[in-house]
Design a protein around this motif. Structure first.
Motif, mmCIF file in Angstrom:
data_model
loop_
_atom_site.group_PDB
_atom_site.id
_atom_site.type_symbol
_atom_site.label_atom_id
_atom_site.label_comp_id
_atom_site.label_asym_id
_atom_site.label_seq_id
_atom_site.Cartn_x
_atom_site.Cartn_y
_atom_site.Cartn_z
ATOM 1 N N ARG A 139 0.837 -1.203 0.000
ATOM 2 C CA ARG A 139 0.000 0.000 0.000
ATOM 3 C C ARG A 139 0.870 1.250 0.000
ATOM 4 N N LEU B 188 -7.226 3.106 -0.365
ATOM 5 C CA LEU B 188 -7.264 1.673 -0.649
ATOM 6 C C LEU B 188 -8.623 1.086 -0.283
ATOM 7 N N LEU C 73 -4.775 -2.526 -5.468
ATOM 8 C CA LEU C 73 -3.364 -2.134 -5.400
ATOM 9 C C LEU C 73 -2.667 -2.257 -6.757
#
Length: 70
Positions: free
Chosen positions: A14, A24, A57
């Motif tokens: 992340r 996220l 991601l």
């Protein structure tokens, strides 16, 4: 692999992608507290949600399991 190890890998990925927990969580369609819980190792994630998080991601889901991927 332990939940803590997956959480540490998630946090690393992340940060490498420059996303905040909120960004996220929004991309993956989960709550911020869920991301925090996974990253801290206090909660595990099922395969479906891990797949969604990995997609958010922009990485293969296997990268969440592979602490030596980078």
């Amino acid at each position: 692999m332990s939940d803590l190890t997956i959480g540490m890998q998630l946090k690393k990925l992340r940060k490498e992608t420059g996303l905040s927990v909120k960004e996220l969580a929004d991309r993956a369609g989960v709550s911020q507290s869920y991301i925090y819980a996974i990253e801290s190792g206090t909660r595990g994630a099922n395969a479906t949600k891990l797949s969604t998080i990995a997609q958010a991601l922009g990485v293969p889901v296997a990268d969440l399991y592979d602490v030596y991927a980078y």
